[in-house]
Design a protein around this motif. Structure first.
Motif, PDB file in Angstrom:
ATOM      1  N   ALA A 182      18.418 -20.840   9.587  1.00  0.00           N
ATOM      2  CA  ALA A 182      17.458 -19.956   9.827  1.00  0.00           C
ATOM      3  C   ALA A 182      17.981 -18.932  10.685  1.00  0.00           C
ATOM      4  CB  ALA A 182      16.193 -20.668  10.565  1.00  0.00           C
ATOM      5  N   LEU A 183      18.762 -19.254  11.721  1.00  0.00           N
ATOM      6  CA  LEU A 183      19.015 -18.209  12.842  1.00  0.00           C
ATOM      7  C   LEU A 183      20.255 -17.497  12.094  1.00  0.00           C
ATOM      8  CD1 LEU A 183      19.084 -20.411  16.033  1.00  0.00           C
ATOM      9  CD2 LEU A 183      17.559 -18.474  15.440  1.00  0.00           C
ATOM     10  N   ALA A 184      21.254 -17.898  11.277  1.00  0.00           N
ATOM     11  CA  ALA A 184      21.997 -17.090  10.724  1.00  0.00           C
ATOM     12  C   ALA A 184      21.348 -16.188   9.635  1.00  0.00           C
ATOM     13  CB  ALA A 184      23.124 -18.094   9.735  1.00  0.00           C
ATOM     14  N   ASP A 185      20.262 -16.747   8.814  1.00  0.00           N
ATOM     15  CA  ASP A 185      19.459 -15.866   7.968  1.00  0.00           C
ATOM     16  C   ASP A 185      19.057 -14.387   8.701  1.00  0.00           C
ATOM     17  OD1 ASP A 185      20.352 -17.319   5.820  1.00  0.00           O
ATOM     18  OD2 ASP A 185      18.384 -18.203   5.949  1.00  0.00           O
ATOM     19  N   MET A 186      18.337 -15.004   9.890  1.00  0.00           N
ATOM     20  CA  MET A 186      17.695 -13.500  10.815  1.00  0.00           C
ATOM     21  C   MET A 186      18.846 -12.833  11.299  1.00  0.00           C
ATOM     22  SD  MET A 186      15.065 -16.469  12.558  1.00  0.00           S
ATOM     23  CE  MET A 186      14.349 -15.424  13.711  1.00  0.00           C
ATOM     24  N   ALA A 187      19.834 -13.308  11.792  1.00  0.00           N
ATOM     25  CA  ALA A 187      21.025 -12.566  12.298  1.00  0.00           C
ATOM     26  C   ALA A 187      21.440 -11.629  10.833  1.00  0.00           C
ATOM     27  CB  ALA A 187      22.187 -13.367  12.862  1.00  0.00           C
ATOM     28  N   THR A 188      21.586 -12.037   9.879  1.00  0.00           N
ATOM     29  CA  THR A 188      22.089 -11.243   8.646  1.00  0.00           C
ATOM     30  C   THR A 188      21.170 -10.041   8.237  1.00  0.00           C
ATOM     31  OG1 THR A 188      23.193 -13.111   7.766  1.00  0.00           O
ATOM     32  CG2 THR A 188      22.934 -11.411   6.266  1.00  0.00           C
ATOM     33  N   GLN A 189      19.851 -10.667   8.248  1.00  0.00           N
ATOM     34  CA  GLN A 189      18.761  -9.832   8.221  1.00  0.00           C
ATOM     35  C   GLN A 189      18.628  -8.595   8.994  1.00  0.00           C
ATOM     36  OE1 GLN A 189      15.547 -12.702   7.999  1.00  0.00           O
ATOM     37  NE2 GLN A 189      15.128 -11.933   5.949  1.00  0.00           N
ATOM     38  N   ILE A 190      18.992  -8.740  10.344  1.00  0.00           N
ATOM     39  CA  ILE A 190      19.148  -7.859  11.524  1.00  0.00           C
ATOM     40  C   ILE A 190      20.014  -6.985  11.244  1.00  0.00           C
ATOM     41  CG2 ILE A 190      19.577  -7.428  13.920  1.00  0.00           C
ATOM     42  CD1 ILE A 190      17.684 -10.078  14.236  1.00  0.00           C
ATOM     43  N   GLU A 191      21.191  -7.369  10.786  1.00  0.00           N
ATOM     44  CA  GLU A 191      22.445  -6.694  10.594  1.00  0.00           C
ATOM     45  C   GLU A 191      22.268  -5.854   9.222  1.00  0.00           C
ATOM     46  OE1 GLU A 191      26.184  -5.265  11.666  1.00  0.00           O
ATOM     47  OE2 GLU A 191      24.780  -6.647  12.805  1.00  0.00           O
ATOM     48  N   ALA A 192      21.400  -6.192   8.348  1.00  0.00           N
ATOM     49  CA  ALA A 192      21.286  -5.458   7.097  1.00  0.00           C
ATOM     50  C   ALA A 192      20.404  -4.182   7.624  1.00  0.00           C
ATOM     51  CB  ALA A 192      20.606  -6.161   6.048  1.00  0.00           C
ATOM     52  N   CYS A 244      12.799  -2.447   6.507  1.00  0.00           N
ATOM     53  CA  CYS A 244      13.105  -2.718   7.956  1.00  0.00           C
ATOM     54  C   CYS A 244      11.591  -3.237   8.468  1.00  0.00           C
ATOM     55  CB  CYS A 244      13.527  -1.723   8.753  1.00  0.00           C
ATOM     56  SG  CYS A 244      15.310  -1.279   8.500  1.00  0.00           S
ATOM     57  N   SER A 245      10.686  -2.660   7.956  1.00  0.00           N
ATOM     58  CA  SER A 245       9.231  -3.147   8.781  1.00  0.00           C
ATOM     59  C   SER A 245       8.939  -4.653   8.221  1.00  0.00           C
ATOM     60  CB  SER A 245       8.183  -2.124   8.397  1.00  0.00           C
ATOM     61  OG  SER A 245       7.974  -2.006   7.229  1.00  0.00           O
ATOM     62  N   GLU A 246       9.220  -4.666   6.842  1.00  0.00           N
ATOM     63  CA  GLU A 246       8.826  -5.822   6.332  1.00  0.00           C
ATOM     64  C   GLU A 246       9.812  -7.036   6.639  1.00  0.00           C
ATOM     65  OE1 GLU A 246       8.134  -5.562   1.880  1.00  0.00           O
ATOM     66  OE2 GLU A 246       6.382  -4.533   2.521  1.00  0.00           O
ATOM     67  N   THR A 247      11.146  -6.849   6.762  1.00  0.00           N
ATOM     68  CA  THR A 247      12.056  -7.722   7.390  1.00  0.00           C
ATOM     69  C   THR A 247      11.668  -8.033   8.792  1.00  0.00           C
ATOM     70  OG1 THR A 247      13.495  -6.886   5.690  1.00  0.00           O
ATOM     71  CG2 THR A 247      14.539  -8.246   7.356  1.00  0.00           C
ATOM     72  N   ASP A 255       9.082 -10.489   9.034  1.00  0.00           N
ATOM     73  CA  ASP A 255       9.412 -11.798   8.540  1.00  0.00           C
ATOM     74  C   ASP A 255      10.185 -12.363   9.433  1.00  0.00           C
ATOM     75  OD1 ASP A 255       9.947 -13.979   6.499  1.00  0.00           O
ATOM     76  OD2 ASP A 255      12.037 -13.184   6.232  1.00  0.00           O
ATOM     77  N   ILE A 256      11.023 -11.792  10.294  1.00  0.00           N
ATOM     78  CA  ILE A 256      12.232 -12.420  11.108  1.00  0.00           C
ATOM     79  C   ILE A 256      10.928 -12.579  12.444  1.00  0.00           C
ATOM     80  CG2 ILE A 256      13.666 -11.774  12.827  1.00  0.00           C
ATOM     81  CD1 ILE A 256      14.962 -10.099  10.856  1.00  0.00           C
ATOM     82  N   SER A 257      10.196 -12.022  12.681  1.00  0.00           N
ATOM     83  CA  SER A 257       9.454 -12.370  13.999  1.00  0.00           C
ATOM     84  C   SER A 257       8.506 -13.375  13.620  1.00  0.00           C
ATOM     85  CB  SER A 257       8.283 -11.155  14.244  1.00  0.00           C
ATOM     86  OG  SER A 257       8.876 -10.061  14.545  1.00  0.00           O
ATOM     87  N   ARG A 258       7.893 -13.699  12.497  1.00  0.00           N
ATOM     88  CA  ARG A 258       7.118 -14.837  11.853  1.00  0.00           C
ATOM     89  C   ARG A 258       7.994 -16.237  11.831  1.00  0.00           C
ATOM     90  NH1 ARG A 258       5.961 -14.693   6.826  1.00  0.00           N
ATOM     91  NH2 ARG A 258       6.501 -12.497   6.671  1.00  0.00           N
ATOM     92  N   LYS A 259       9.171 -16.083  11.646  1.00  0.00           N
ATOM     93  CA  LYS A 259      10.347 -17.066  11.794  1.00  0.00           C
ATOM     94  C   LYS A 259      10.584 -17.390  13.083  1.00  0.00           C
ATOM     95  CE  LYS A 259      12.485 -16.277   7.207  1.00  0.00           C
ATOM     96  NZ  LYS A 259      13.484 -15.779   6.495  1.00  0.00           N
TER      97      LYS A 259
END
Length: 125
Positions: A18-28, A57-60, A63-67
């Motif tokens: 989950a953290l890896a996914d979040m970090a990837t989304q932040i980088e994107a 970015c706003s939707e991602t 999503d990251i904040s909810r996770k």
């Protein structure tokens, strides 16, 4: 410091994923923002790309904040914890500067325009 089954939750593979996914989304989000900033800096007409970046970015972020809130559990809702603030601010990003629906309408107009005979695809995609 959150523990589950007498061990830190960071030791669980699902949490690491989950953290890896979040970090990837932040980088994107970061690279999309950099790309739009570069386009604007060279005076390129990039209104569509700005809308795309804002939408993504706003939707991602939301999503990251909810996770993140899920990872913190009940402690995340405490006013002493920063996570509750991040979640509230992520909700604001969905509305400030134009809602997601408005951003989608603007983006769609770049690809789809209407004329007297009805809708036609924009061949400049």
């Amino acid at each position: 410091n959150r523990m589950q089954f007498n061990k830190p939750i960071i030791k669980f593979q699902a949490i690491q994923h989950a953290l890896a996914d979040m970090a990837t989304q932040i980088e994107a989000m970061r690279w999309m923002t950099y790309h739009v900033a570069w386009q604007k800096s060279v005076d390129k007409n990039c209104f569509k790309e700005i809308c795309m970046a804002k939408l993504f970015c706003s939707e991602t972020l939301n999503d990251i904040s909810r996770k993140g809130m899920q990872l913190f559990g009940g402690r995340g809702y405490s006013m002493e914890h920063r996570m509750q603030r991040y979640l509230r601010e992520s909700f604001l990003s969905l509305y400030a500067g134009g809602t997601s629906e408005i951003q989608k309408n603007i983006i769609a107009r770049f690809y789809f325009h209407t004329n007297n005979a009805g809708g036609q695809l924009n061949h400049n995609i």
